[in-house]
Scaffold this active site. Structure first.
Site, PDB file in Angstrom:
ATOM      1  N   HIS A 225       0.820  -1.227   0.000  1.00 16.42           N
ATOM      2  CA  HIS A 225       0.000   0.000   0.000  1.00 16.42           C
ATOM      3  C   HIS A 225       0.850   1.271   0.000  1.00 16.42           C
ATOM      4  CE1 HIS A 225      -3.722  -2.127   0.388  1.00 16.42           C
ATOM      5  NE2 HIS A 225      -3.345  -2.743   1.488  1.00 16.42           N
TER       6      HIS A 225
ATOM      7  N   HIS B  42      -6.537  -6.836  -0.751  1.00 14.21           N
ATOM      8  CA  HIS B  42      -6.578  -5.392  -1.000  1.00 14.21           C
ATOM      9  C   HIS B  42      -5.747  -5.032  -2.227  1.00 14.21           C
ATOM     10  CE1 HIS B  42      -7.095  -5.934   3.429  1.00 14.21           C
ATOM     11  NE2 HIS B  42      -8.082  -5.096   3.220  1.00 14.21           N
TER      12      HIS B  42
ATOM     13  N   ASP C 208      -3.085 -10.270  -2.845  1.00 12.39           N
ATOM     14  CA  ASP C 208      -3.644  -9.817  -1.571  1.00 12.39           C
ATOM     15  C   ASP C 208      -5.102  -9.394  -1.812  1.00 12.39           C
ATOM     16  OD1 ASP C 208      -2.476  -8.581   1.278  1.00 12.39           O
ATOM     17  OD2 ASP C 208      -4.208  -7.461   0.501  1.00 12.39           O
TER      18      ASP C 208
ATOM     19  N   ASP D 229      -5.462 -12.694   2.994  1.00  8.82           N
ATOM     20  CA  ASP D 229      -6.698 -12.103   3.517  1.00  8.82           C
ATOM     21  C   ASP D 229      -7.879 -12.349   2.578  1.00  8.82           C
ATOM     22  OD1 ASP D 229      -5.314 -10.402   1.805  1.00  8.82           O
ATOM     23  OD2 ASP D 229      -5.221  -8.724   3.205  1.00  8.82           O
TER      24      ASP D 229
END
Ligand code: Q9C
Ligand code: ZN
Length: 359
Positions: free
Chosen positions: A168, A205, A203, A292
């Protein structure tokens, strides 16, 4: 498979993150990496190696020097400001540089106060800094680069077990639980040495930092499967229409997925991603491995099961590329080690070997 690991990850251990203004216990905790380490230690398909220091060069190759400087001195400045005792045991911004604030007025200068600087270099409220955050983040970069070295030396697949996760973090900010984007640092390092590189980010995200860092580059392809930003963090990036720009046009591919995404739906999207990776004729593949996507993850909404990770690893291996796997997210700690081990066994072509959850 060699696994590069550094125990200094435990030095980054903030206690509280803030979601929607609500302080709550961190999800991104040292136990995550330890659960993966324990699972891999119990499987003789894996052997452990220590990282070698690579200095700051590969960090500043993908990050603004001001960000690196700030993170290196942030904790000392915060301590000096509060003198210890009465200050919170972590440092987080109360003000971040929203683009609307100075719309039409040009770039903001970096303020000199630490309390202003942290909001200049950070973009959200879930990544507190603590005394050892910088050391842990530097160690994570060295884990990724050492794993990249093993790949360059001829290993077919290497795993970097690191945290806090970095995907991120764009060039000029930290956030999303991480300080430095080690997947991007390793990808740039590999691209310098072998030419074309593909990044496959699985991931849950979207890896906004990695996309931003390579958005204008044609040599590093970025492909991501993730929760649609229409509902999922980081909300403002990861849309299907973002395809790269300038020379990088066509070298970003986003595959946003719906809530409740099933194994079958996921594997279909994975095949689309792998087709694009195959077209890139890369000399190396970097996988940003987030677990995740698991059905029980506390901060995500996909419905994947442990066995599908074996199939995902197997299909990635089908590309036939030297593959560097770097750990990103995954927050259901009781199954994290088993999910990582299953994924990596699939990549290695070892049979599925599900084990009961320890403890
Ligand atoms: N309130 C990684 O998985 N919180 N980062 C999202 C929204 C931050 C995740 C929950 C999630 C960061 C690497
Ligand atoms: Zn994630």
């Amino acid at each position: 498979m060699q696994v590069v690991y550094d125990p200094r990850h435990v030095l980054h251990d903030p206690v509280t993150e803030v979601q929607y203004g609500v302080p709550m216990p961190m999800y991104e905790v040292p136990a995550r990496a330890e659960s993966i380490r324990a699972a891999l230690l119990a499987d003789d398909s894996f052997s452990f190696a220590d990282p070698v220091g690579h200095g700051l060069g590969p960090v500043t190759a993908v990050h603004h020097e001001g960000l690196v400087r700030f993170l290196g001195e942030a904790w000392g400045l915060w301590r000096a400001r509060g003198g210890g005792g009465s200050m919170p045991p972590q440092f987080m911004p109360d003000t971040v540089l929203h683009p609307a604030m100075r719309e039409g007025m040009g770039e903001a200068p970096e303020p000199s106060a630490a309390v202003g600087r942290i909001g200049y270099w950070c973009w959200e409220t879930m990544t507190p800094l603590v005394a050892g955050s910088y050391q842990a983040a530097r160690a994570a970069v060295d884990v990724a680069l050492t794993a990249a070295d093993l790949l360059l030396a001829g290993d077919a697949a290497v795993y970097g077990l690191a945290r806090p996760p970095g995907h991120h973090c764009p060039r000029s900010a930290f956030g999303g639980y991480g300080l430095f984007n080690y997947s991007a640092a390793a990808s740039a390092y590999l691209a310098d040495r072998v030419g074309r590189v593909a990044v496959l980010d699985v991931d849950y995200h979207h890896g906004n930092g990695t996309q931003q860092i390579f958005y204008h580059r044609a040599d590093v392809l970025y492909v991501s499967l993730h929760g649609d930003p229409d509902r999922a963090f980081p909300y403002f990036i990861g849309w299907a229409g973002e395809r790269g720009a300038g020379p990088g046009e066509g070298f970003t591919l986003n595959l946003p997925l719906p809530a409740g995404c099933t194994n079958d739906r996921y594997l279909a999207a994975l095949d689309t991603a792998l087709e694009r990776v195959a077209e890139h004729s890369a000399a190396a593949l970097v996988v940003s491995l987030g677990l995740d996507t698991y059905g029980q993850d506390p901060i995500a909404d996909f419905a994947l099961s442990t066995d599908v990770y074996h199939e995902v690893g197997r299909r990635v291996a089908g590309l036939g590329l030297p593959t560097l796997v770097l750990q990103e997210g995954g927050y259901f700690v009781p199954k994290l080690g088993e999910n990582a081990r299953t994924w990596l066994r699939g990549l290695l072509g070892r049979p599925l070997d599900l084990r009961p959850t320890p403890g």
